[in-house]
Design a protein around this motif. Sequence first.
Motif, PDB file in Angstrom:
ATOM      1  N   UNK A  44       0.823  -1.211   0.000  1.00 25.27           N
ATOM      2  CA  UNK A  44       0.000   0.000   0.000  1.00 25.27           C
ATOM      3  C   UNK A  44       0.857   1.262   0.000  1.00 25.27           C
ATOM      4  N   UNK A  45       1.929   1.256   0.782  1.00 22.53           N
ATOM      5  CA  UNK A  45       2.795   2.434   0.847  1.00 22.53           C
ATOM      6  C   UNK A  45       3.502   2.681  -0.487  1.00 22.53           C
ATOM      7  N   UNK A  46       3.926   1.614  -1.129  1.00 22.28           N
ATOM      8  CA  UNK A  46       4.594   1.768  -2.424  1.00 22.28           C
ATOM      9  C   UNK A  46       3.603   2.269  -3.476  1.00 22.28           C
ATOM     10  N   UNK A  47       2.397   1.716  -3.470  1.00 24.56           N
ATOM     11  CA  UNK A  47       1.384   2.182  -4.423  1.00 24.56           C
ATOM     12  C   UNK A  47       1.051   3.652  -4.199  1.00 24.56           C
ATOM     13  N   UNK A  48       0.907   4.046  -2.949  1.00 26.28           N
ATOM     14  CA  UNK A  48       0.616   5.441  -2.634  1.00 26.28           C
ATOM     15  C   UNK A  48       1.775   6.350  -3.043  1.00 26.28           C
ATOM     16  N   UNK A  49       3.001   5.872  -2.858  1.00 24.25           N
ATOM     17  CA  UNK A  49       4.170   6.672  -3.241  1.00 24.25           C
ATOM     18  C   UNK A  49       4.175   6.937  -4.742  1.00 24.25           C
ATOM     19  N   UNK A  50       3.840   5.928  -5.527  1.00 24.75           N
ATOM     20  CA  UNK A  50       3.782   6.094  -6.981  1.00 24.75           C
ATOM     21  C   UNK A  50       2.699   7.112  -7.345  1.00 24.75           C
ATOM     22  N   UNK A  51       1.541   7.013  -6.702  1.00 26.30           N
ATOM     23  CA  UNK A  51       0.440   7.941  -6.989  1.00 26.30           C
ATOM     24  C   UNK A  51       0.809   9.366  -6.610  1.00 26.30           C
ATOM     25  N   UNK A  52       1.425   9.544  -5.450  1.00 23.21           N
ATOM     26  CA  UNK A  52       1.801  10.895  -5.008  1.00 23.21           C
ATOM     27  C   UNK A  52       2.830  11.509  -5.940  1.00 23.21           C
ATOM     28  N   UNK A  53       3.820  10.712  -6.347  1.00 28.74           N
ATOM     29  CA  UNK A  53       4.853  11.244  -7.248  1.00 28.74           C
ATOM     30  C   UNK A  53       4.225  11.687  -8.561  1.00 28.74           C
ATOM     31  N   UNK A  54       3.281  10.905  -9.087  1.00 36.80           N
ATOM     32  CA  UNK A  54       2.610  11.274 -10.340  1.00 36.80           C
ATOM     33  C   UNK A  54       1.824  12.565 -10.179  1.00 36.80           C
ATOM     34  N   UNK A  55       1.148  12.738  -9.040  1.00 36.53           N
ATOM     35  CA  UNK A  55       0.383  13.957  -8.809  1.00 36.53           C
ATOM     36  C   UNK A  55       1.284  15.167  -8.656  1.00 36.53           C
ATOM     37  N   UNK A  56       2.415  14.996  -7.978  1.00 36.68           N
ATOM     38  CA  UNK A  56       3.353  16.095  -7.821  1.00 36.68           C
ATOM     39  C   UNK A  56       3.923  16.523  -9.170  1.00 36.68           C
ATOM     40  N   UNK A  57       4.239  15.548 -10.006  1.00 36.24           N
ATOM     41  CA  UNK A  57       4.757  15.868 -11.338  1.00 36.24           C
ATOM     42  C   UNK A  57       3.685  16.561 -12.176  1.00 36.24           C
ATOM     43  N   UNK A  73     -10.350  18.683  -2.756  1.00 36.81           N
ATOM     44  CA  UNK A  73      -9.346  17.949  -1.986  1.00 36.81           C
ATOM     45  C   UNK A  73      -9.821  17.871  -0.536  1.00 36.81           C
ATOM     46  N   UNK A  74      -9.901  16.681   0.006  1.00 33.69           N
ATOM     47  CA  UNK A  74     -10.189  16.562   1.431  1.00 33.69           C
ATOM     48  C   UNK A  74      -8.937  16.935   2.222  1.00 33.69           C
ATOM     49  N   UNK A  75      -9.095  17.181   3.497  1.00 32.16           N
ATOM     50  CA  UNK A  75      -7.938  17.492   4.327  1.00 32.16           C
ATOM     51  C   UNK A  75      -6.979  16.309   4.373  1.00 32.16           C
ATOM     52  N   UNK A  76      -7.530  15.095   4.372  1.00 38.15           N
ATOM     53  CA  UNK A  76      -6.674  13.902   4.362  1.00 38.15           C
ATOM     54  C   UNK A  76      -5.894  13.805   3.051  1.00 38.15           C
ATOM     55  N   UNK A  77      -6.544  14.164   1.922  1.00 40.54           N
ATOM     56  CA  UNK A  77      -5.845  14.176   0.628  1.00 40.54           C
ATOM     57  C   UNK A  77      -4.649  15.116   0.674  1.00 40.54           C
ATOM     58  N   UNK A  78      -4.882  16.330   1.185  1.00 40.13           N
ATOM     59  CA  UNK A  78      -3.825  17.338   1.214  1.00 40.13           C
ATOM     60  C   UNK A  78      -2.719  16.950   2.185  1.00 40.13           C
ATOM     61  N   UNK A  79      -3.086  16.316   3.280  1.00 42.31           N
ATOM     62  CA  UNK A  79      -2.080  15.853   4.227  1.00 42.31           C
ATOM     63  C   UNK A  79      -1.155  14.843   3.570  1.00 42.31           C
ATOM     64  N   UNK A  80      -1.731  13.992   2.743  1.00 38.39           N
ATOM     65  CA  UNK A  80      -0.933  12.968   2.078  1.00 38.39           C
ATOM     66  C   UNK A  80      -0.118  13.543   0.925  1.00 38.39           C
ATOM     67  N   UNK A  81      -0.720  14.445   0.137  1.00 33.68           N
ATOM     68  CA  UNK A  81      -0.045  14.989  -1.032  1.00 33.68           C
ATOM     69  C   UNK A  81       1.049  15.994  -0.680  1.00 33.68           C
ATOM     70  N   UNK A  82       0.776  16.855   0.291  1.00 40.69           N
ATOM     71  CA  UNK A  82       1.709  17.939   0.616  1.00 40.69           C
ATOM     72  C   UNK A  82       2.665  17.548   1.733  1.00 40.69           C
ATOM     73  N   UNK A  83       2.123  16.895   2.760  1.00 47.19           N
ATOM     74  CA  UNK A  83       2.965  16.523   3.896  1.00 47.19           C
ATOM     75  C   UNK A  83       3.484  15.090   3.805  1.00 47.19           C
ATOM     76  N   UNK A  84       2.952  14.318   2.854  1.00 44.48           N
ATOM     77  CA  UNK A  84       3.316  12.912   2.692  1.00 44.48           C
ATOM     78  C   UNK A  84       3.121  12.145   3.989  1.00 44.48           C
ATOM     79  N   UNK A  85       2.003  12.381   4.595  1.00 44.96           N
ATOM     80  CA  UNK A  85       1.664  11.744   5.859  1.00 44.96           C
ATOM     81  C   UNK A  85       0.200  11.344   5.819  1.00 44.96           C
ATOM     82  N   UNK A  86      -0.183  10.497   6.741  1.00 50.15           N
ATOM     83  CA  UNK A  86      -1.581  10.084   6.834  1.00 50.15           C
ATOM     84  C   UNK A  86      -2.216  10.734   8.053  1.00 50.15           C
ATOM     85  N   UNK A  87      -3.533  10.682   8.094  1.00 48.91           N
ATOM     86  CA  UNK A  87      -4.248  11.245   9.233  1.00 48.91           C
ATOM     87  C   UNK A  87      -3.949  10.476  10.507  1.00 48.91           C
TER      88      UNK A  87
END
Length: 277
Positions: free
Chosen positions: A116-129, A180-194
Motif C-alpha cells: 500500500x505504501x509503495x502504491x501510494x508513493x507512486x500515486x503521489x509522485x505522479x500527482x506532484x509531477x 481535496x479533502x484534508x486527508x488528501x492534502x495531508x498525504x499529497x503535501x505533507x506525505x503523511x496520513x491522518x
Amino acid sequence: MTPPSGHTGAVARALIIHGDAAERQRLADVLGAALGVADGVEGPDGLVDDGYDVAVVGVRLPSRSGISVLHDIRRDHPDVAVVMVGGSDPELAVIALEADADDHCTPDVSDRELVLRVQRAIERRALLLAATDSVGALERDGLALDPVTRSASVGGVVLDLTVKEFDLLRTFASSPDRVFSRADLLELVWRASADDHSVDTVTEHVYRLRGKLVAAGSTHGWIETVRGAGYRFALPAAQSEPETQSQTEPDQTSHLLVESSGSSPARQASTPLPPSS
C-alpha cells in the motif's frame, strides 16, 4: 535488466536496491519487482532504460548510503518514486523524507502495508509531477505561480510563502475545481496520513495561505471551502464553467483575518435571491 517472467506481485516496475540478499528477495516477492541490485552503484542507471515507476532503497548499502542513492535518483530521475526501507530509528525516517523520499518503512512493516505504501508513493509522485507540469505558466486574474523558481505573486506582489504553503497552493492550482479533502492534502503535501498527523495542520496552513493572498491584494477567493468535503481551487467566473449549484461555504475564520490584518474583507460571491412576486 529484463523483468523475469512469472512474477505476479501487486506492484509492477519496482526496482529493489538493497544490500541484504534475503531481504532483497523478500521485497521482490512481495512487490512483484523485476530486479534486485546489491548496492546503489548500478541500480539507478536502469530506472529510465527499463521504465521503473518506483525504487525501493535500503537505508544502508554495502558501498554507500541509501540517502546518497536517493539524492542521485532525485537529481537524474525526478519522476521515479522512492521508498526507503530499513532502520528503526525515527530520525532515519525524518532524514529520508527531508531528502525528498516519498516514504520510509521500518523493518517490521507488514507485506500488505508495504504494498500500500509503495502504491501510494507512486500515486503521489505522479500527482506532484502533474502539478509541476500543469501550472508552470499559470497566470490568471493577477495570480502567477512558477514551480521552477517556487515563487508566487498576486497583482505583481510577491507572496512570502513557506515551503508547505507554496506546495499547498501548487497542489490546488494543479487541479482547478477538484475537491481535496484534508486527508488528501495531508498525504499529497505533507506525505503523511491522518493516523500520523492531525488534519488541523492542513486547516491552519489553508487559513494562513488565504490570509497572505488577501494581504497581497487579491479580491478573488481562490481557495473555497466545500461543505463536508474539504477545499477546492476556484477560478474566476470568466475562466471556469458556470455552476448550477454552489457547494461552497464562506470561510468561518475570515473575520479573524480581517480583525488581525486591519484590511477590508475580500468580496465573496453570493447567489442573489429571486425577486419576490
